[in-house]
Write a protein that holds these residues in place. Structure first.
Motif, short mmCIF file in Angstrom:
data_model
loop_
_atom_site.label_atom_id
_atom_site.label_comp_id
_atom_site.label_asym_id
_atom_site.label_seq_id
_atom_site.Cartn_x
_atom_site.Cartn_y
_atom_site.Cartn_z
N ASN A 11 -8.69 38.21 88.41
CA ASN A 11 -9.47 38.24 87.17
C ASN A 11 -8.74 37.62 85.98
O ASN A 11 -9.34 37.42 84.93
CB ASN A 11 -9.86 39.68 86.83
CG ASN A 11 -10.83 40.24 87.85
OD1 ASN A 11 -11.59 39.50 88.50
ND2 ASN A 11 -10.80 41.56 88.04
N GLY A 147 -5.37 37.54 75.68
CA GLY A 147 -6.44 38.13 76.48
C GLY A 147 -7.47 38.85 75.63
O GLY A 147 -8.68 38.76 75.88
N ALA A 151 -11.42 38.04 75.09
CA ALA A 151 -12.45 39.06 75.35
C ALA A 151 -13.43 39.17 74.18
O ALA A 151 -14.65 39.22 74.38
CB ALA A 151 -11.78 40.41 75.61
N GLY A 168 -11.90 43.27 80.18
CA GLY A 168 -11.00 42.18 79.78
C GLY A 168 -9.80 42.69 79.01
O GLY A 168 -8.68 42.18 79.19
N GLU A 171 -7.31 44.30 81.40
CA GLU A 171 -6.57 43.28 82.14
C GLU A 171 -5.52 42.62 81.25
O GLU A 171 -4.42 42.28 81.69
CB GLU A 171 -7.52 42.24 82.69
CG GLU A 171 -8.45 42.77 83.79
CD GLU A 171 -9.66 41.88 84.00
OE1 GLU A 171 -10.59 42.34 84.66
OE2 GLU A 171 -9.65 40.75 83.48
#
Length: 237
Positions: A11, A147, A151, A168, A171
């Motif tokens: 992912n 990240g 997101a 998101g 992660e």
């Protein structure tokens, strides 16, 4: 929701994967440096334990060639390296009463010089440990920040609430966690080896002082017409 490492990797975007690879390489480097230094320090300690009594006994017997031979035999010992090189430099002068005093001063400078050279050698790799310990969390944080930005960018484009980007964000936090896992052992190892180096340098200073004291005691006895030898010395553990 729980994800396996494989799912987290699948992912991740390319940037986050790059961050993870960099952090893994940093961990491998810090562990490699630590293992190499641990093996070297262990060999040095073992060699010094064998060298010290032989060298000490040779000086007590006023047998300089035997002392130099012991230094040549235990080349992995840090104490043997410093004392051997210093004694070898001044050995030709010690039996000449006209220059014996100057030889002792020369030996002091030689011990200090050898200690500096050895210190530079033993400190190799410490900079890497310090750099990894200090920067790995920030590298991981960079991956997390990017990240989270991605997101929120996806949320603004596709719509939806925080639930839509929670996956998101979770992660993205993985890179921070990996950064901490790389940094914490590096900091522990840096502090451990710094303490070991302080101990080694203390041993060297003590052993160097012992050899200089032996030379001064030997010279004083010679000037007084007393047979040399017999002074108890201790050059390490």
């Amino acid at each position: 929701m729980s994800l396996s490492l494989g799912q987290l990797w699948a992912n991740m975007g390319l940037f986050a994967r790059g961050i993870v690879i960099v952090l893994i390489l940093m961990s491998i480097i810090s562990l490699s440096v630590a293992v190499a230094k641990w093996i070297r320090f262990r060999r040095m300690a073992t060699a010094t334990r064998a060298f010290a009594p032989t060298f000490s006994q040779a000086l007590e017997n006023d047998n300089i060639p035997e002392a130099l031979a012991a230094a040549d035999q235990y080349t992995k010992s840090h104490v043997a390296r410093v004392l051997g090189e210093s004694l070898r430099e001044v050995a030709p002068l010690l039996n000449d009463p006209r220059v014996a005093g100057a030889a002792i001063n020369s030996a002091e400078r030689s011990v200090e010089r050898e200690q500096i050279l050895l210190a530079n050698d033993l400190k190799s790799g410490m900079g890497l440990l310090a750099t990894i310990g200090a920067t790995a969390p920030f590298v991981g944080l960079l991956g997390t920040t990017m990240g989270i930005i991605n997101a929120f960018g996806s949320m603004s484009t596709a719509g939806g609430g925080l639930e839509a980007i929670s996956g998101g964000i979770s992660e993205a936090l993985v890179t921070t966690a990996i950064g901490l896992m790389a940094a914490i052992p590096a900091v522990w190892l840096y502090n451990y080896f710094t303490a070991r180096l302080d101990t080694l340098f203390s041993e060297l200073a003590y052993a160097g002082r012992e050899m200089i004291d032996w030379m001064m005691d030997r010279q004083a006895k010679r000037e007084a017409g007393i047979t040399t030898g017999g002074r108890a010395t201790n050059f390490g553990d």
